[in-house]
Every structure is written in structure tokens, then in C-alpha cells.
Motif scaffolding. Structure first.
Motif, PDB file in Angstrom:
ATOM      1  N   ARG A 193       0.818  -1.211   0.000  1.00 36.37           N
ATOM      2  CA  ARG A 193       0.000   0.000   0.000  1.00 36.37           C
ATOM      3  C   ARG A 193       0.855   1.265   0.000  1.00 36.37           C
ATOM      4  N   SER A 194       0.606   2.094  -0.976  1.00 39.59           N
ATOM      5  CA  SER A 194       1.309   3.378  -1.069  1.00 39.59           C
ATOM      6  C   SER A 194       0.525   4.496  -0.408  1.00 39.59           C
ATOM      7  N   ASP A 195      -0.710   4.196   0.048  1.00 41.82           N
ATOM      8  CA  ASP A 195      -1.582   5.240   0.587  1.00 41.82           C
ATOM      9  C   ASP A 195      -1.706   5.211   2.104  1.00 41.82           C
ATOM     10  N   LEU A 196      -0.936   4.363   2.780  1.00 41.15           N
ATOM     11  CA  LEU A 196      -1.140   4.154   4.216  1.00 41.15           C
ATOM     12  C   LEU A 196      -0.975   5.420   5.042  1.00 41.15           C
ATOM     13  N   GLU A 197      -0.040   6.275   4.661  1.00 38.65           N
ATOM     14  CA  GLU A 197       0.240   7.465   5.465  1.00 38.65           C
ATOM     15  C   GLU A 197      -0.991   8.375   5.579  1.00 38.65           C
ATOM     16  N   GLY A 198      -1.777   8.449   4.513  1.00 29.05           N
ATOM     17  CA  GLY A 198      -2.926   9.340   4.536  1.00 29.05           C
ATOM     18  C   GLY A 198      -4.219   8.701   4.987  1.00 29.05           C
ATOM     19  N   VAL A 199      -4.193   7.408   5.277  1.00 25.64           N
ATOM     20  CA  VAL A 199      -5.423   6.695   5.615  1.00 25.64           C
ATOM     21  C   VAL A 199      -6.128   7.238   6.864  1.00 25.64           C
ATOM     22  N   PRO A 200      -5.429   7.468   7.980  1.00 29.95           N
ATOM     23  CA  PRO A 200      -6.143   7.942   9.182  1.00 29.95           C
ATOM     24  C   PRO A 200      -6.945   9.216   8.955  1.00 29.95           C
ATOM     25  N   GLY A 201      -6.459  10.106   8.134  1.00 28.58           N
ATOM     26  CA  GLY A 201      -7.159  11.355   7.863  1.00 28.58           C
ATOM     27  C   GLY A 201      -8.423  11.187   7.053  1.00 28.58           C
ATOM     28  N   ARG A 202      -8.617   9.999   6.483  1.00 24.27           N
ATOM     29  CA  ARG A 202      -9.815   9.727   5.679  1.00 24.27           C
ATOM     30  C   ARG A 202     -10.835   8.896   6.453  1.00 24.27           C
ATOM     31  N   ASP A 203     -10.595   8.672   7.723  1.00 20.10           N
ATOM     32  CA  ASP A 203     -11.498   7.875   8.552  1.00 20.10           C
ATOM     33  C   ASP A 203     -12.895   8.508   8.540  1.00 20.10           C
ATOM     34  N   PRO A 204     -13.929   7.763   8.105  1.00 20.35           N
ATOM     35  CA  PRO A 204     -15.262   8.363   7.978  1.00 20.35           C
ATOM     36  C   PRO A 204     -15.956   8.662   9.299  1.00 20.35           C
ATOM     37  N   LEU A 205     -15.551   8.018  10.380  1.00 17.04           N
ATOM     38  CA  LEU A 205     -16.261   8.215  11.652  1.00 17.04           C
ATOM     39  C   LEU A 205     -16.014   9.608  12.230  1.00 17.04           C
TER      40      LEU A 205
END
Length: 329
Positions: free
Chosen positions: A259-271
């Protein structure tokens, strides 16, 4: 949307996330120091749906227990949103006799006749059975609908296209849902799929197709409302693709080195994103009868009660291994 509707979506999302976090805890609790997929209270693979809560919450808000849902090998969010009994589902995940399948199926093979819910570990397997359910609903003259869920990678399977073709041909009351979380296990959608959106494929079968961006639960709710209303009115199937998010690995133990997108994943959390929207709209507060803390506490109480129920349930007796396998005449 009315404030109560928005709160209902938020409650469902919080319950799903609380459940997945608790299952994650129980799954890993006794698989150390070296990860052993066969060890512990919950042996075997585990596919969790954290990040995909908006899809299940938005779709299932329009359904009743008389409607059918067929889900994927990542099924917990749809099972919870559709009202599957939390205690019996958890007992099944733990492989106990009080589970939905008496401990025979595990988390990828949940089956609940009470809510017409099922799932499978086979890719795109749920699409043809949903077409069959929709055909039965149509022939009985009811307004019931079937919802079939799969991932974006499964949209390249033959079962996906066969199901859309028959549903369109027979004008069946079924809604096809595609969860595009960007990754088919470790393969990015751009490397496996020739179209930018699977919603475009609906046009090939003469049915409406819509893609929902930004993992927005309210946008999913709106799209699903239109599709389900259309199906209930006898106007045939629709397809909805939601660009959602897989917060964690494809399965537990997945190192996600691809995964190349892991760094930005937390900021996209829908909750937290939806919580912020509801706070800004004055729907959620930190004081009063309904607060962020009270909703979270209610979810924790339900989930922990379900886990304790599962742990108290006995394991199946090996002598009963062949029971409940074949129907008796």
C-alpha cells in the motif's frame, strides 16, 4: 435529512466500529509472541470492515428484516446494520454452539434466516443468490428487495455480469452494491479493471448506475434510497458503487507492504469526519441526553455483552461434527 435520521446513521457507524475494534482485540489477544493464524479464541482468517461503515449504514437504513442482504467475506458491517443478532453472530465468529451456524461457519459464512442475511468467502458469490431471492420476491407479488454486496475486484468475475444481466432482463427488485476500497487484496483497482468506475458497467445492462465519492454516509443513504424505492416499485435493479476505505489490512496479519496510501489513511477515517459534520450542524453535543460519549458507551455495552455471551457458549462437541450438515427428510 432529519436530525434523528442522521443520528441513526451515526449510531450504526459507531456500533460497527466498536464491534470491529473489539473483535480485533480478541482475535490478537492470544496469537503472540509469534502470529499464529490457527491459534486462540478466534482461529482462522479475519477480515474487518473498519472504514467501510458508511456503505452498510447508508444502505441498510432503508431495509427491513423482510428484505435480503448477501454480503462478502468482509461482512460484519452489513450484518450489524441489517440487524443480525449481535450475540449469536459473535458466538459464530468464536466458533461456539450458540452461534448462527452452531459454530460451523465462522465469520465468513454467517447465515441468519431471521433477517435474510448471508455472506460467503467466495468472490462475487452473493450476487446470483440475491437475484434468486429477488425473483422469489417478485413472483410472490411482494415489495421486498434483495441487496447484493461485493468488492470492486469481484466486479470482474463472471457471476457479477451474469447476475446483472438476468436481473435487468427480468426486471428484478435487487440493488447491487460495489464497495471500492481501492485494493483487491494487494492489487490496486487501476491494475485490474479497465473502467474508472464499475457504475459505468450498469449502462451495459440498461440499468441505472451511480458512483458515490468521499465515503459519505449521507450520499450513500440518498443513492440507496432512490435505488431501493425504484426496486420496491417494480422498476427493476440498480447498481451503486461507493468509493470507500479499508482502514486496516485485507486480513489480520496483512503487513500491507503493497500500500502506497497508508500514510494518509487515518485522515480519511469516515467516523470522525461524520462526527465533525454532525457537531457543526448542532446534531451532536457533549452535553444533554444524547452525546458522543453516551452513544459510544451504549455501543461498548452491547458489544462487550455479545463477546461475553460468545465466551460463555460451549465449543461444539467433536462427536456432533456431522450434525446439521444434511437436511433430514
Amino acid at each position: 435529512m432529519e436530525p434523528d435520521e442522521r443520528l441513526g446513521l451515526y449510531r450504526t457507524m459507531v456500533l460497527i466500529r466498536t464491534y470491529e475494534e473489539s473483535i480485533l482485540r480478541e482475535y490478537h489477544a492470544d496469537k503472540k509472541p509469534a502470529f499464529d493464524i490457527g491459534a486462540g479464541l478466534i482461529p482462522g482468517e479475519m477480515h474487518l470492515s473498519a472504514g467501510q461503515e458508511p456503505v452498510a449504514a447508508g444502505v441498510c437504513a432503508h431495509l427491513t428484516a423482510d428484505d435480503a442482504v448477501t454480503a462478502t467475506h468482509r461482512p460484519h458491517h452489513f450484518a450489524i446494520a441489517h440487524g443480525v443478532d449481535l450475540e449469536r453472530m459473535t458466538a459464530e465468529i468464536f466458533g461456539r454452539v450458540d452461534g448462527l451456524g452452531r459454530g460451523r461457519g465462522g465469520h465468513m459464512h454467517l447465515f441468519d434466516p431471521a433477517t435474510h442475511f448471508s455472506c460467503s468467502g467466495i468472490i462475487a458469490e452473493g450476487y446470483p443468490p440475491a437475484v434468486g431471492q429477488a425473483l422469489a420476491f417478485q413472483r410472490r407479488g411482494t415489495d421486498r428487495v434483495a441487496v447484493a454486496v461485493t468488492g470492486e475486484g469481484a466486479a470482474n468475475q463472471g457471476a457479477f455480469h451474469e447476475a446483472l444481466n438476468l436481473a435487468a432482463l427480468w426486471k428484478l427488485p435487487v440493488v447491487f452494491v460495489v464497495e471500492d476500497n481501492d485494493w483487491g487484496i494487494s492489487v490496486p483497482r487501476s491494475a485490474s479493471t479497465c473502467v474508472t468506475s464499475n457504475a459505468l458497467r450498469a449502462g451495459g445492462y440498461g440499468i441505472p448506475g451511480e458512483r458515490v465519492e468521499d465515503n459519505s454516509v449521507e450520499a450513500v443513504h440518498a443513492a440507496a434510497g432512490t435505488a431501493i424505492t425504484r426496486a420496491r416499485a417494480g422498476e427493476g435493479p440498480s447498481l451503486i458503487e461507493v468509493h470507500t476505505l479499508r482502514l486496516w489490512g485485507h486480513f489480520e496479519g496483512d503487513a500491507q507492504g503493497y500500500r502506497s496510501d497508508l500514510e494518509g489513511v487515518p485522515g480519511r477515517d469516515p467516523l470522525p469526519t461524520y462526527e465533525k459534520q454532525l457537531r457543526a450542524a448542532g446534531v451532536l453535543h457533549d452535553s444533554g441526553d444524547i452525546t458522543v460519549a453516551s452513544i459510544a458507551a451504549q455501543a461498548r455495552d452491547r458489544v462487550e455483552a455479545a463477546i461475553e455471551f460468545a465466551k460463555r457458549s460451549p465449543e461444539p462437541d467433536p462427536a456432533t461434527a456431522l450434525d446439521h450438515v444434511f437436511a433430514r427428510s
